[in-house]
Motif scaffolding. Structure first.
Motif, PDB file in Angstrom:
ATOM      1  N   ASP A 110       0.153   7.941 -14.763  1.00  0.00           N
ATOM      2  CA  ASP A 110       0.220   6.496 -14.913  1.00  0.00           C
ATOM      3  C   ASP A 110       1.596   5.928 -14.553  1.00  0.00           C
ATOM      4  O   ASP A 110       2.005   4.896 -15.065  1.00  0.00           O
ATOM      5  CB  ASP A 110      -0.141   6.106 -16.361  1.00  0.00           C
ATOM      6  CG  ASP A 110      -0.965   4.834 -16.402  1.00  0.00           C
ATOM      7  OD1 ASP A 110      -1.372   4.375 -15.321  1.00  0.00           O
ATOM      8  OD2 ASP A 110      -1.179   4.307 -17.513  1.00  0.00           O
ATOM      9  N   VAL A 111       2.326   6.626 -13.691  1.00  0.00           N
ATOM     10  CA  VAL A 111       3.636   6.134 -13.253  1.00  0.00           C
ATOM     11  C   VAL A 111       3.445   4.988 -12.252  1.00  0.00           C
ATOM     12  O   VAL A 111       4.146   3.995 -12.296  1.00  0.00           O
ATOM     13  CB  VAL A 111       4.464   7.275 -12.609  1.00  0.00           C
ATOM     14  CG1 VAL A 111       5.802   6.754 -12.121  1.00  0.00           C
ATOM     15  CG2 VAL A 111       4.653   8.407 -13.609  1.00  0.00           C
ATOM     16  N   HIS A 112       2.487   5.181 -11.347  1.00  0.00           N
ATOM     17  CA  HIS A 112       2.170   4.133 -10.374  1.00  0.00           C
ATOM     18  C   HIS A 112       0.720   3.737 -10.499  1.00  0.00           C
ATOM     19  O   HIS A 112      -0.127   4.591 -10.724  1.00  0.00           O
ATOM     20  CB  HIS A 112       2.269   4.642  -8.926  1.00  0.00           C
ATOM     21  CG  HIS A 112       3.604   5.121  -8.518  1.00  0.00           C
ATOM     22  ND1 HIS A 112       4.720   4.346  -8.581  1.00  0.00           N
ATOM     23  CD2 HIS A 112       4.001   6.307  -8.011  1.00  0.00           C
ATOM     24  CE1 HIS A 112       5.744   5.037  -8.139  1.00  0.00           C
ATOM     25  NE2 HIS A 112       5.347   6.239  -7.803  1.00  0.00           N
ATOM     26  N   ARG A 113       0.430   2.477 -10.321  1.00  0.00           N
ATOM     27  CA  ARG A 113      -0.938   2.036 -10.046  1.00  0.00           C
ATOM     28  C   ARG A 113      -0.827   1.123  -8.840  1.00  0.00           C
ATOM     29  O   ARG A 113      -0.831  -0.099  -8.970  1.00  0.00           O
ATOM     30  CB  ARG A 113      -1.540   1.285 -11.235  1.00  0.00           C
ATOM     31  CG  ARG A 113      -1.815   2.147 -12.418  1.00  0.00           C
ATOM     32  CD  ARG A 113      -3.103   2.959 -12.247  1.00  0.00           C
ATOM     33  NE  ARG A 113      -3.011   4.130 -13.111  1.00  0.00           N
ATOM     34  CZ  ARG A 113      -4.029   4.966 -13.357  1.00  0.00           C
ATOM     35  NH1 ARG A 113      -5.194   4.776 -12.795  1.00  0.00           N
ATOM     36  NH2 ARG A 113      -3.861   5.988 -14.144  1.00  0.00           N
ATOM     37  N   PRO A 114      -0.665   1.710  -7.632  1.00  0.00           N
ATOM     38  CA  PRO A 114      -0.462   0.863  -6.445  1.00  0.00           C
ATOM     39  C   PRO A 114      -1.687  -0.008  -6.186  1.00  0.00           C
ATOM     40  O   PRO A 114      -2.801   0.351  -6.562  1.00  0.00           O
ATOM     41  CB  PRO A 114      -0.258   1.878  -5.316  1.00  0.00           C
ATOM     42  CG  PRO A 114      -0.863   3.142  -5.817  1.00  0.00           C
ATOM     43  CD  PRO A 114      -0.738   3.119  -7.312  1.00  0.00           C
ATOM     44  N   SER A 115      -1.427  -1.153  -5.539  1.00  0.00           N
ATOM     45  CA  SER A 115      -2.541  -2.059  -5.233  1.00  0.00           C
ATOM     46  C   SER A 115      -3.479  -1.411  -4.237  1.00  0.00           C
ATOM     47  O   SER A 115      -4.675  -1.688  -4.238  1.00  0.00           O
ATOM     48  CB  SER A 115      -1.994  -3.356  -4.644  1.00  0.00           C
ATOM     49  OG  SER A 115      -1.295  -3.055  -3.436  1.00  0.00           O
ATOM     50  N   ALA A 116      -2.942  -0.556  -3.383  1.00  0.00           N
ATOM     51  CA  ALA A 116      -3.784   0.103  -2.371  1.00  0.00           C
ATOM     52  C   ALA A 116      -3.178   1.452  -2.021  1.00  0.00           C
ATOM     53  O   ALA A 116      -1.961   1.641  -2.094  1.00  0.00           O
ATOM     54  CB  ALA A 116      -3.869  -0.760  -1.123  1.00  0.00           C
ATOM     55  N   LEU A 117      -4.037   2.380  -1.649  1.00  0.00           N
ATOM     56  CA  LEU A 117      -3.591   3.664  -1.105  1.00  0.00           C
ATOM     57  C   LEU A 117      -3.910   3.664   0.387  1.00  0.00           C
ATOM     58  O   LEU A 117      -4.998   3.239   0.801  1.00  0.00           O
ATOM     59  CB  LEU A 117      -4.315   4.831  -1.779  1.00  0.00           C
ATOM     60  CG  LEU A 117      -3.850   5.238  -3.173  1.00  0.00           C
ATOM     61  CD1 LEU A 117      -4.721   6.376  -3.684  1.00  0.00           C
ATOM     62  CD2 LEU A 117      -2.386   5.647  -3.161  1.00  0.00           C
ATOM     63  N   LEU A 118      -2.972   4.143   1.169  1.00  0.00           N
ATOM     64  CA  LEU A 118      -3.156   4.212   2.615  1.00  0.00           C
ATOM     65  C   LEU A 118      -3.251   5.694   2.985  1.00  0.00           C
ATOM     66  O   LEU A 118      -2.241   6.400   3.031  1.00  0.00           O
ATOM     67  CB  LEU A 118      -1.966   3.534   3.312  1.00  0.00           C
ATOM     68  CG  LEU A 118      -1.942   3.511   4.832  1.00  0.00           C
ATOM     69  CD1 LEU A 118      -3.192   2.837   5.390  1.00  0.00           C
ATOM     70  CD2 LEU A 118      -0.694   2.776   5.325  1.00  0.00           C
ATOM     71  N   ASP A 119      -4.477   6.131   3.207  1.00  0.00           N
ATOM     72  CA  ASP A 119      -4.734   7.557   3.434  1.00  0.00           C
ATOM     73  C   ASP A 119      -4.461   7.912   4.897  1.00  0.00           C
ATOM     74  O   ASP A 119      -5.103   7.386   5.801  1.00  0.00           O
ATOM     75  CB  ASP A 119      -6.195   7.856   3.066  1.00  0.00           C
ATOM     76  CG  ASP A 119      -6.560   9.300   3.336  1.00  0.00           C
ATOM     77  OD1 ASP A 119      -5.641  10.113   3.598  1.00  0.00           O
ATOM     78  OD2 ASP A 119      -7.765   9.609   3.301  1.00  0.00           O
TER      79      ASP A 119
ATOM     80  N   ALA B   7       0.859  -1.200   0.000  1.00  0.00           N
ATOM     81  CA  ALA B   7       0.000   0.000   0.000  1.00  0.00           C
ATOM     82  C   ALA B   7       0.887   1.241   0.000  1.00  0.00           C
ATOM     83  O   ALA B   7       1.907   1.301   0.683  1.00  0.00           O
ATOM     84  CB  ALA B   7      -0.899  -0.005   1.224  1.00  0.00           C
ATOM     85  N   LEU B   8       0.487   2.220  -0.788  1.00  0.00           N
ATOM     86  CA  LEU B   8       1.259   3.456  -0.893  1.00  0.00           C
ATOM     87  C   LEU B   8       0.643   4.493   0.035  1.00  0.00           C
ATOM     88  O   LEU B   8      -0.524   4.845  -0.120  1.00  0.00           O
ATOM     89  CB  LEU B   8       1.218   3.944  -2.349  1.00  0.00           C
ATOM     90  CG  LEU B   8       2.092   5.137  -2.703  1.00  0.00           C
ATOM     91  CD1 LEU B   8       3.576   4.821  -2.517  1.00  0.00           C
ATOM     92  CD2 LEU B   8       1.824   5.564  -4.148  1.00  0.00           C
ATOM     93  N   PRO B   9       1.421   4.974   1.013  1.00  0.00           N
ATOM     94  CA  PRO B   9       0.863   5.998   1.907  1.00  0.00           C
ATOM     95  C   PRO B   9       0.619   7.289   1.141  1.00  0.00           C
ATOM     96  O   PRO B   9       1.396   7.660   0.262  1.00  0.00           O
ATOM     97  CB  PRO B   9       1.955   6.202   2.957  1.00  0.00           C
ATOM     98  CG  PRO B   9       2.965   5.135   2.727  1.00  0.00           C
ATOM     99  CD  PRO B   9       2.799   4.633   1.335  1.00  0.00           C
ATOM    100  N   ILE B  10      -0.479   7.963   1.478  1.00  0.00           N
ATOM    101  CA  ILE B  10      -0.781   9.236   0.846  1.00  0.00           C
ATOM    102  C   ILE B  10      -1.254  10.201   1.917  1.00  0.00           C
ATOM    103  O   ILE B  10      -2.021   9.839   2.797  1.00  0.00           O
ATOM    104  CB  ILE B  10      -1.840   9.072  -0.273  1.00  0.00           C
ATOM    105  CG1 ILE B  10      -2.124  10.426  -0.918  1.00  0.00           C
ATOM    106  CG2 ILE B  10      -3.114   8.418   0.213  1.00  0.00           C
ATOM    107  CD1 ILE B  10      -2.938  10.313  -2.202  1.00  0.00           C
ATOM    108  N   SER B  11      -0.723  11.426   1.833  1.00  0.00           N
ATOM    109  CA  SER B  11      -1.189  12.434   2.778  1.00  0.00           C
ATOM    110  C   SER B  11      -1.644  13.662   1.995  1.00  0.00           C
ATOM    111  O   SER B  11      -2.791  13.775   1.607  1.00  0.00           O
ATOM    112  CB  SER B  11      -0.063  12.758   3.760  1.00  0.00           C
ATOM    113  OG  SER B  11      -0.479  13.741   4.649  1.00  0.00           O
ATOM    114  N   GLY B  12      -0.733  14.565   1.646  1.00  0.00           N
ATOM    115  CA  GLY B  12      -1.130  15.722   0.840  1.00  0.00           C
ATOM    116  C   GLY B  12      -1.480  15.322  -0.582  1.00  0.00           C
ATOM    117  O   GLY B  12      -2.299  15.958  -1.238  1.00  0.00           O
TER     118      GLY B  12
END
Lengths: 786, 295
Positions: free
Chosen positions: B38-47, B22-27
């Protein structure tokens, strides 16, 4: 932020109504507040029940043979409604603005990086994206043809378009060429007359229009088997003309309506998603929306031609130009687009607003496997202006003359001849414009004791606290044509309707003019108010129900469609007065419509328009044609080729951090003759915007292409000026009427984009002492680190 | 794509342990742009936006604990005094909108050599630590061990960045960045510099001129040596052009840049030398003034 003066001759200026919202006034744009608040509906905001999303598969290679395309996996993707290749096209497979050499979808080969090969329609954009990835294409990758040397040696490097499939008038890999010989041309005898000769080689990088609203539109299949397309474009009727044969439909079954346009600058003259969305809508029977992502947008429209230019000027010791010898090589990329017309402009305007008794010129556009290039604000005149204006500065230096005085000494004016043999038959105040920018007060010198680093090169990037900063000043002037040239009859149509609504006389203006931000809708209402003496004017949505308005380009819309609105409004006015004559038996010949009433200059108010109109509407349509022009002779370039000319002069003041090669434009002054400012606020806005786009070309804007591949298809790496890069732009507006033009007006939008770039480069050159023969100027050029 | 929205830090760590890709996302100022392209299509985003402590900062014993999601605009407004170098770097990040959303955690997580915060963090000294947490516990990664490759850092797959520990400045700090326009630009290259009078050290950080953000070690050692030998920490006397010049050359030598669309390797080296000379001059002038006014 900017000073503005309106000066010029009387009489034509005095055409105004009592209404402050008629011509000569500055009513605000109807779309301005919406756009600032983010509430304006752009073409990318459209939605239709049950609509699908279209997406294209694009080539990763600039030149390759397509060995096979396998769409089977893509078709199997749940949510996918159609996958199309060129084999699914019902009609003609090719289209193009001037030469139909571009396949709607690639056929057996791709000629540029990003060329569309196949289309997908799906119920969600993400589904479409995944399906596009499942299309399998087998390529035979070929070495791309990317340089002049390669293009001009097709026996070694091959052809972009094989000779048997040639559709342009050129040959080899030359899409179009135009030669020009004026006076005695360039002979030994002519050369012997020159005391001083200056030669230079110049290069212009590939600029992008960089509009913010990506290509987008919505195609809706109609019950009659036709297509209704809502799209952001510059010319509805020419889109239709190119689309209908590909869709296999008669033109009347392809109906276009303008959707909200987020900037254009020439980049929407060619088709982008119009055919693709329509093909998908035809196939699926459902509405199809296509919106390009930012990177796709960089592949989805043409750019400004990069240029390699060789200039030689001979002059007498006292600074009079004797001859010029010029060769301009424009890279047209894979498909013709507007290359032939761009070449015509480059050849005919490429010697600048100067009297040069002897000229030899050749301009060519190449076919290569680089991105296609076509229309962009300034259209063929921009590249050359950097060449001839750099030459003028070098010549002045060689002669020890002031660069402005040298320009003034050779400046053309009314009655003079262009190297095409066309006489300038309206004001051409070139020397006066230069005087005006030179006489404007200079900005104060940098105050190192009270620094605001936002004012320095680098600004808040905090690269200098005053170290390395050198100021420079540069001047330039340029020439641009207005309207389509070389015999093209780019007429405009307008329909004006006058009727009583809610007890008030109301005019409605209906044209197919594409409002791309230039302010045409504002000006049309002003013209209707002035001609009809009404306050209330509504603007009908632009569509193909009315005749063509021509393109929103070539600085032509106020002149051409504005002129058509004037003609139609005048016709309505005469029809109304005639009705009054019949009813009331008026004998006066001094009747006019003012303030909602029919007024006689001698007898005063005759009748309110409301009473005269009653329940009847007067609804008339008129076409406006400019005076005819003619094609340039292929070998000599002679001919009455252009409708009108426009001139702008600039002075640039820059601060350069000479150690780091960073530039801050401190001030960019413009003086331009606009004939008549129909809306002075919009005129100044156009000139400031044009200067800003020119600033971008001078110091930052370039699509970087390596081996045919675009390297910076994003606004992260394709840089356009921010507010910290744009200086105050004081504008001095002259109004010297052109007797051939409606209201005496002169097209405004492009001249500053042509002229301002060289003034900035000249100023950097003065600050650094570096030759700078290529734009955009990069920090590497200024620090010897290229 | 899964979208995980933990309400607490513990839930976030559990989610990361359960979904290590999972790719962490904040801002979202980096992650969303890359997804758009389309550089990343992570399996999950971790907000991480519901976890308010990530947007807090505090100062204890002369050390700032900067929450990973404290936006750059607040670093400028609230931390310009204790963290002048980082605040200057924050000024150069994107646009006002991006500064309102983006924070140092994203720069560290992305570990791009062009991240604006990195040179300032390196220059702030060797006692800068990234607080990396997982369900297994917490570790403090020294900044010098954090960047390991192009867009790679030393976080484990189950770790999230909680905060960064940065010593409060005890001397002048500067940050300079080259861009080819005057705002809203990714660094062509950048340089951070700090004087640390308390322990008689200097800090440097180079951005966008090597596979990772890096320190100009020899330049630091050279300058520390000169300052010590000549007693300049005490006197605040002029450094002299030779020292400044040499320092610039050593910074330049520490870089290993490439040619790319943003600039040439030669230009990056050249401009690093200029920025190193200028930032050293500015900081030393400020330091001298402090010494003299104290005397």
């Amino acid at each position: 932020m900017s000073a503005r003066t309106i000066q010029g001759q009387k009489n034509l200026q005095d055409i105004t109504t009592g209404s402050p919202h008629g011509i000569g006034g500055s009513p605000l744009r109807p779309d301005g507040t919406l756009k600032v608040k983010g509430e304006f509906a752009y073409s990318s905001d459209m939605w239709h029940e049950d609509m699908l999303w279209g997406m294209a598969l694009r080539s990763p290679h600039p030149r390759a043979n397509i060995l096979s395309v396998d769409i089977s996996e893509a078709l199997k993707t749940p949510g996918v409604y159609a996958v199309l290749t060129h084999e699914d096209i019902p009609g003609s497979k090719y289209y193009g603005l001037e030469i139909q050499d571009q396949p709607a979808l690639a056929i057996d080969k791709v000629r540029y990086h990003g060329e569309a090969i196949a289309l997908v329609a799906a119920d969600h954009p993400e589904t479409a994206r995944r399906a596009v990835k499942k299309i399998k294409v087998e390529y035979e990758v070929l070495t791309p043809i990317t340089t002049e040397e390669q293009a001009l040696n097709p026996e070694v490097h091959g052809y972009v378009h094989e000779p048997h499939e040639y559709k342009s008038h050129g040959s080899g890999n030359i899409c179009h060429s135009q030669k020009l010989v004026y006076g005695k041309g360039v002979t030994d005898e002519v050369k012997a007359l020159a005391d001083v000769v200056v030669k230079g080689e110049y290069e212009v990088g590939m600029q992008d229009q960089a509009f913010l609203g990506p290509e987008s539109g919505l195609a809706v299949p109609a019950e009659d088997g036709g297509i209704d397309l809502y799209v952001a474009t510059q010319w509805l009727h020419v889109d239709r003309q190119q689309m209908a044969p590909v869709l296999g439909l008669p033109e009347e079954k392809v109906r276009l309506t303008l959707a909200g346009v987020g900037g254009a600058f020439g980049g929407r003259e060619d088709l982008s998603m119009q055919i693709h969305a329509s093909l998908l809508a035809q196939r699926t029977g459902k509405p199809v929306k296509i919106v390009y992502a930012r990177d796709e947008s960089f592949f989805g429209h043409v750019h400004r031609h990069p240029a390699k230019m060789s200039y030689e000027h001979g002059a007498t010791r006292d600074g009079k130009l004797v001859y010029s010898d010029v060769r301009l090589v424009l890279d047209g990329g894979a498909y013709a687009s507007a290359s032939p017309a761009v070449v015509g402009n480059a050849a005919s305007l490429g010697n600048g607003p100067y009297n040069i008794p002897n000229v030899r010129m050749e301009a060519i556009a190449l076919y290569t496997n680089n991105p296609s290039c076509g229309a962009m604000r300034g259209f063929g005149a921009v590249q050359a202006c950097f060449g001839y204006e750099t030459q003028m500065d070098r010549l002045a230096a060689e002669l020890g003359m002031d660069p402005v005085e040298l320009r003034q000494l050779n400046a053309m004016s009314e009655g003079d001849y262009l190297p095409t043999g066309q006489q300038i038959d309206s004001p051409a105040p070139v020397a006066e414009l230069l005087r005006r920018v030179k006489d404007m007060p200079l900005p104060p010198p940098l105050d190192l004791t009270n620094l605001d680093i936002r004012e320095l090169p680098g600004a808040l990037s905090n690269t200098s606290h005053g170290e390395g900063i050198v100021r420079g000043i540069g001047y330039s002037v340029g020439i641009k044509n207005v309207g389509f040239s070389e015999g093209f009859d780019d007429y405009s149509t307008a329909r004006v309707r006058l009727e009583v609504i809610g007890g008030e006389p109301v005019a409605m203006v209906h044209t197919a003019m594409a409002e791309v931000g230039q302010g045409g809708v504002t000006v049309h209402a002003q013209i209707a108010r002035t001609e009809l003496g009404v306050e209330q004017v509504t603007i009908h949505p632009a569509n193909t129900e009315v005749g063509s308005a021509g393109s929103t380009s070539a600085s032509r819309q106020t002149y051409m469609t504005g002129g058509a609105v004037k003609l139609a409004a005048e016709a309505v006015k005469y029809a109304l007065i005639e009705k009054g004559r019949k009813r009331y038996g008026w004998a006066q010949n001094d009747l006019n419509l003012v303030g909602g009433k029919v007024v006689s200059e001698s007898a005063g108010v005759l009748v309110p328009m409301v009473d005269l109109l009653g329940d009847e509407a007067i609804d008339l349509t008129r076409e406006h044609h400019h005076r005819p022009t003619e094609a340039f002779d292929k070998e000599t370039g002679q001919g009455f080729g252009h409708v009108q000319y426009t001139f702008c002069a600039n002075r640039a003041v820059v601060d350069v951090d000479v150690e780091l090669g960073l530039v801050k434009v401190v001030e960019l002054t413009a003086a331009q003759d606009v004939g008549k400012a129909l809306n002075p606020l919009s005129v100044v806005g156009q000139i400031q915007g044009g200067c800003t786009q020119a600033l971008g070309l001078a110091v930052m804007e370039e699509i970087i292409v390596k081996d045919g591949k675009v390297r910076n298809a994003s606004f992260t790496d394709y840089l356009i000026p921010t507010i910290l890069d744009v200086p105050p732009i004081p504008v001095d507006v002259l109004e010297l009427p052109d007797p051939n033009a409606p209201y005496g007006l002169r097209g405004v939008g492009e001249a500053p984009t042509v002229s301002a770039t060289p003034s900035i480069v000249a100023a950097i050159r003065q600050a650094t002492g570096i030759a700078l023969n290529r734009i955009p100027v990069r920090p590497e050029h200024l620090t010897g680190t290229l | 794509m899964e979208f995980l929205r933990p309400a607490t830090w513990d839930e976030a760590l559990a989610a990361k342990a359960e979904h290590p890709t999972a790719l962490p996302i904040s801002g979202g100022t980096d992650v969303m742009v890359e997804m758009n392209f389309d550089v990343h299509r992570p399996s999950a985003l971790l907000d991480l936006n519901r976890i308010t402590e990530l947007t807090e900062w505090s100062i204890t014993d002369g050390v700032v604990r900067l929450g990973a999601a404290v936006p750059y605009s607040r670093i400028i407004d609230e931390l310009s005094e204790p963290l002048p170098g980082l605040a200057r770097a924050a000024h150069t990040v994107g646009s006002p909108q991006i500064r309102n959303r983006g924070g140092v955690g994203g720069n560290l997580g992305g570990a791009s050599p062009a991240g604006d915060a990195h040179p300032a963090l390196l220059a702030a000294g060797r006692d800068v630590y990234v607080e990396a947490c997982s369900v297994r516990g917490t570790r403090l990664i020294p900044i010098d061990e954090f960047y390991v490759g192009v867009k790679r850092n030393s976080l484990e797959k189950d770790e999230l960045i909680r905060s960064v520990f940065i010593p409060v400045a005890d001397g002048p700090q500067q940050f300079s960045k080259i861009g080819t326009r005057n705002a809203m630009v990714i660094a062509v290259c950048a340089f951070g510099f700090a004087l640390h009078p308390k322990n008689h050290t200097v800090g440097t950080g180079i951005g966008s001129a090597a596979p990772t953000p890096r320190r100009a070690v020899e330049a630091e050692q050279y300058l520390q040596g000169v300052l010590e030998e000549r007693g300049l920490w005490e006197s605040g006397d002029l450094l002299g052009t030779e020292v400044i010049q040499k320092f610039g050359e050593l910074v330049k030598a520490a870089a290993s840049p490439i040619d790319d669309v943003r600039g040439t390797a030669d230009y990056r080296r050249h401009s690093l030398a200029v920025m190193a000379r200028r930032t050293l001059t500015w900081t030393w002038n400020d330091y001298s003034k402090q010494i003299r006014s104290a005397a």
